[in-house]
Write a protein that holds these residues in place. Structure first.
Motif, PDB file in Angstrom:
ATOM      1  N   LYS A 189     -54.012 -59.086  11.251  1.00 24.08           N
ATOM      2  CA  LYS A 189     -53.169 -60.114  11.859  1.00 24.08           C
ATOM      3  C   LYS A 189     -52.788 -59.686  13.269  1.00 24.08           C
ATOM      4  O   LYS A 189     -52.506 -58.510  13.509  1.00 24.08           O
ATOM      5  CB  LYS A 189     -51.910 -60.315  11.029  1.00 24.08           C
ATOM      6  N   PRO A 190     -52.770 -60.629  14.195  1.00 25.14           N
ATOM      7  CA  PRO A 190     -52.354 -60.255  15.560  1.00 25.14           C
ATOM      8  C   PRO A 190     -50.859 -59.927  15.580  1.00 25.14           C
ATOM      9  O   PRO A 190     -50.090 -60.435  14.764  1.00 25.14           O
ATOM     10  CB  PRO A 190     -52.653 -61.512  16.382  1.00 25.14           C
ATOM     11  N   LYS A 191     -50.486 -59.068  16.516  1.00 21.69           N
ATOM     12  CA  LYS A 191     -49.078 -58.718  16.637  1.00 21.69           C
ATOM     13  C   LYS A 191     -48.314 -59.937  17.129  1.00 21.69           C
ATOM     14  O   LYS A 191     -48.730 -60.614  18.060  1.00 21.69           O
ATOM     15  CB  LYS A 191     -48.884 -57.561  17.613  1.00 21.69           C
ATOM     16  N   ALA A 192     -47.188 -60.187  16.506  1.00 20.79           N
ATOM     17  CA  ALA A 192     -46.349 -61.315  16.907  1.00 20.79           C
ATOM     18  C   ALA A 192     -45.073 -60.786  17.537  1.00 20.79           C
ATOM     19  O   ALA A 192     -44.519 -59.787  17.100  1.00 20.79           O
ATOM     20  CB  ALA A 192     -46.018 -62.171  15.692  1.00 20.79           C
ATOM     21  N   MET A 193     -44.644 -61.434  18.564  1.00 19.75           N
ATOM     22  CA  MET A 193     -43.406 -61.056  19.232  1.00 19.75           C
ATOM     23  C   MET A 193     -42.443 -62.228  19.115  1.00 19.75           C
ATOM     24  O   MET A 193     -42.816 -63.377  19.347  1.00 19.75           O
ATOM     25  CB  MET A 193     -43.645 -60.742  20.710  1.00 19.75           C
ATOM     26  N   LEU A 194     -41.209 -61.909  18.774  1.00 22.97           N
ATOM     27  CA  LEU A 194     -40.178 -62.921  18.688  1.00 22.97           C
ATOM     28  C   LEU A 194     -39.838 -63.396  20.094  1.00 22.97           C
ATOM     29  O   LEU A 194     -39.592 -62.595  20.984  1.00 22.97           O
ATOM     30  CB  LEU A 194     -38.933 -62.327  18.026  1.00 22.97           C
ATOM     31  N   ARG A 195     -39.843 -64.689  20.278  1.00 28.07           N
ATOM     32  CA  ARG A 195     -39.523 -65.229  21.597  1.00 28.07           C
ATOM     33  C   ARG A 195     -38.310 -66.133  21.464  1.00 28.07           C
ATOM     34  O   ARG A 195     -38.385 -67.214  20.887  1.00 28.07           O
ATOM     35  CB  ARG A 195     -40.698 -66.000  22.166  1.00 28.07           C
ATOM     36  N   LEU A 196     -37.201 -65.644  21.987  1.00 29.18           N
ATOM     37  CA  LEU A 196     -35.978 -66.429  21.969  1.00 29.18           C
ATOM     38  C   LEU A 196     -35.759 -67.009  23.351  1.00 29.18           C
ATOM     39  O   LEU A 196     -35.829 -66.302  24.346  1.00 29.18           O
ATOM     40  CB  LEU A 196     -34.787 -65.534  21.592  1.00 29.18           C
ATOM     41  N   GLU A 197     -35.512 -68.282  23.383  1.00 24.21           N
ATOM     42  CA  GLU A 197     -35.242 -68.926  24.662  1.00 24.21           C
ATOM     43  C   GLU A 197     -33.873 -69.562  24.594  1.00 24.21           C
ATOM     44  O   GLU A 197     -33.534 -70.233  23.618  1.00 24.21           O
ATOM     45  CB  GLU A 197     -36.302 -69.994  24.959  1.00 24.21           C
ATOM     46  N   TYR A 198     -33.101 -69.330  25.627  1.00 24.22           N
ATOM     47  CA  TYR A 198     -31.774 -69.896  25.706  1.00 24.22           C
ATOM     48  C   TYR A 198     -31.757 -70.907  26.840  1.00 24.22           C
ATOM     49  O   TYR A 198     -32.441 -70.748  27.843  1.00 24.22           O
ATOM     50  CB  TYR A 198     -30.737 -68.799  25.932  1.00 24.22           C
ATOM     51  N   SER A 199     -30.952 -71.925  26.662  1.00 30.23           N
ATOM     52  CA  SER A 199     -30.892 -72.977  27.666  1.00 30.23           C
ATOM     53  C   SER A 199     -30.349 -72.445  28.983  1.00 30.23           C
ATOM     54  O   SER A 199     -29.581 -71.476  29.018  1.00 30.23           O
ATOM     55  CB  SER A 199     -30.016 -74.125  27.169  1.00 30.23           C
ATOM     56  N   ARG A 200     -30.766 -73.093  30.039  1.00 30.69           N
ATOM     57  CA  ARG A 200     -30.249 -72.731  31.360  1.00 30.69           C
ATOM     58  C   ARG A 200     -28.757 -73.078  31.373  1.00 30.69           C
ATOM     59  O   ARG A 200     -28.372 -74.181  30.963  1.00 30.69           O
ATOM     60  CB  ARG A 200     -30.996 -73.505  32.428  1.00 30.69           C
ATOM     61  N   PRO A 201     -27.912 -72.164  31.828  1.00 32.76           N
ATOM     62  CA  PRO A 201     -26.474 -72.422  31.745  1.00 32.76           C
ATOM     63  C   PRO A 201     -26.026 -73.583  32.643  1.00 32.76           C
ATOM     64  O   PRO A 201     -26.470 -73.704  33.784  1.00 32.76           O
ATOM     65  CB  PRO A 201     -25.830 -71.112  32.200  1.00 32.76           C
ATOM     66  N   ILE A 202     -25.181 -74.406  32.085  1.00 36.17           N
ATOM     67  CA  ILE A 202     -24.503 -75.456  32.839  1.00 36.17           C
ATOM     68  C   ILE A 202     -23.056 -74.988  32.939  1.00 36.17           C
ATOM     69  O   ILE A 202     -22.405 -74.771  31.922  1.00 36.17           O
ATOM     70  CB  ILE A 202     -24.603 -76.816  32.126  1.00 36.17           C
ATOM     71  N   MET A 203     -22.580 -74.840  34.160  1.00 39.68           N
ATOM     72  CA  MET A 203     -21.275 -74.223  34.365  1.00 39.68           C
ATOM     73  C   MET A 203     -20.145 -75.248  34.404  1.00 39.68           C
ATOM     74  O   MET A 203     -20.336 -76.384  34.821  1.00 39.68           O
ATOM     75  CB  MET A 203     -21.276 -73.398  35.654  1.00 39.68           C
ATOM     76  N   ALA A 204     -18.993 -74.795  33.944  1.00 36.10           N
ATOM     77  CA  ALA A 204     -17.769 -75.595  33.965  1.00 36.10           C
ATOM     78  C   ALA A 204     -16.625 -74.681  34.411  1.00 36.10           C
ATOM     79  O   ALA A 204     -16.772 -73.459  34.449  1.00 36.10           O
ATOM     80  CB  ALA A 204     -17.486 -76.167  32.589  1.00 36.10           C
ATOM     81  N   ASP A 205     -15.510 -75.277  34.738  1.00 34.95           N
ATOM     82  CA  ASP A 205     -14.343 -74.516  35.198  1.00 34.95           C
ATOM     83  C   ASP A 205     -13.399 -74.243  34.035  1.00 34.95           C
ATOM     84  O   ASP A 205     -13.159 -75.110  33.192  1.00 34.95           O
ATOM     85  CB  ASP A 205     -13.573 -75.284  36.273  1.00 34.95           C
ATOM     86  N   ALA A 206     -12.855 -73.066  34.027  1.00 27.94           N
ATOM     87  CA  ALA A 206     -11.800 -72.698  33.079  1.00 27.94           C
ATOM     88  C   ALA A 206     -10.616 -72.204  33.896  1.00 27.94           C
ATOM     89  O   ALA A 206     -10.790 -71.449  34.860  1.00 27.94           O
ATOM     90  CB  ALA A 206     -12.273 -71.610  32.130  1.00 27.94           C
ATOM     91  N   GLU A 207      -9.438 -72.629  33.512  1.00 26.73           N
ATOM     92  CA  GLU A 207      -8.242 -72.217  34.242  1.00 26.73           C
ATOM     93  C   GLU A 207      -7.237 -71.614  33.291  1.00 26.73           C
ATOM     94  O   GLU A 207      -6.952 -72.163  32.235  1.00 26.73           O
ATOM     95  CB  GLU A 207      -7.607 -73.409  34.965  1.00 26.73           C
ATOM     96  N   MET A 208      -6.715 -70.503  33.706  1.00 26.57           N
ATOM     97  CA  MET A 208      -5.619 -69.848  33.003  1.00 26.57           C
ATOM     98  C   MET A 208      -4.416 -69.897  33.946  1.00 26.57           C
ATOM     99  O   MET A 208      -4.510 -70.398  35.056  1.00 26.57           O
ATOM    100  CB  MET A 208      -5.998 -68.402  32.664  1.00 26.57           C
ATOM    101  N   GLU A 209      -3.321 -69.366  33.503  1.00 31.56           N
ATOM    102  CA  GLU A 209      -2.106 -69.414  34.314  1.00 31.56           C
ATOM    103  C   GLU A 209      -2.254 -68.672  35.639  1.00 31.56           C
ATOM    104  O   GLU A 209      -1.778 -69.132  36.666  1.00 31.56           O
ATOM    105  CB  GLU A 209      -0.945 -68.813  33.516  1.00 31.56           C
ATOM    106  N   ASN A 210      -2.962 -67.534  35.650  1.00 30.49           N
ATOM    107  CA  ASN A 210      -3.032 -66.683  36.837  1.00 30.49           C
ATOM    108  C   ASN A 210      -4.405 -66.570  37.478  1.00 30.49           C
ATOM    109  O   ASN A 210      -4.548 -65.930  38.508  1.00 30.49           O
ATOM    110  CB  ASN A 210      -2.528 -65.278  36.488  1.00 30.49           C
ATOM    111  N   PHE A 211      -5.423 -67.158  36.856  1.00 27.87           N
ATOM    112  CA  PHE A 211      -6.776 -67.066  37.420  1.00 27.87           C
ATOM    113  C   PHE A 211      -7.623 -68.212  36.901  1.00 27.87           C
ATOM    114  O   PHE A 211      -7.263 -68.898  35.944  1.00 27.87           O
ATOM    115  CB  PHE A 211      -7.426 -65.720  37.098  1.00 27.87           C
TER     116      PHE A 211
END
Length: 184
Positions: free
Chosen positions: A26-48
């Motif tokens: 059997k040929p060697k198999a490699m696990l290929r995990l792909e994650y989505s390109r990040p879509i950014m959003a803003d998070a706000e806390m009290e001081n930053f």
């Protein structure tokens, strides 16, 4: 020879001659995990405030700490804020000590200094290599008033080879958090 002996001989010959199926490796198999390109959003806390990957769910614990949960990866980035009150050196020492506590299980801990003097954000990112509980730790400060620490944890047994693709992806998210963090 009697009929039973002939039949047994025939069966043995068929077993040896009848199975000429060639065996292919059997040929060697490699696990290929792909994650989505990040879509950014803003998070706000009290001081930053900062940008984060929208694939994470923001869970505010109180006005000084939050958790970015990545359910698909069974991971979370824990972020905490502390006010600096003549204790900056102690806060840095504690953050570094927490990072290096993973040295028992880690193969290596790589520290990278971060500096954004325009935004007044200085810190260190610790990449933990190996089967440690946390794969990344960081802290940032403005050196006078604000101090933020963060750490990456997976809700699975730490097996570095298995979680590496997710850890690398989330370490990039942490880098983006550090780069976009601004004080209020």
């Amino acid at each position: 020879m009697n009929k039973a002996s002939v039949f047994i001989l025939f069966c043995v010959l068929m077993a040896f001659l009848g199975c000429e199926e060639s065996v292919l490796p059997k040929p060697k198999a490699m696990l290929r995990l792909e994650y989505s390109r990040p879509i950014m959003a803003d998070a706000e806390m009290e001081n930053f405030k900062f940008n984060y990957n929208q694939s994470a769910e923001v869970k505010k614990q109180n006005s000084a700490s939050l958790r970015l949960e990545y359910p698909e990866m069974k991971a979370a980035i824990f972020i905490s804020y502390k006010k600096v009150t003549d204790n900056l050196q102690q806060l840095i020492t504690d953050a570094e000590r927490l990072s290096y506590e993973h040295a028992v299980k880690a193969d290596d801990i790589r520290a990278r200094v971060y500096e954004n003097s325009d935004a007044g954000v200085y810190g260190t990112f610790f990449e933990v290599v190996g089967d440690a509980a946390s794969q990344a730790q960081f802290y940032v400060t403005d050196s006078t008033t604000h101090f933020v620490t963060g750490s990456l944890y997976f809700a699975v047994k730490p097996n570095y080879d298995s979680i590496y693709p997710a850890a690398a992806y989330l370490q990039q998210d942490i880098g983006h958090i550090m780069e976009t963090l601004r004080w209020k």
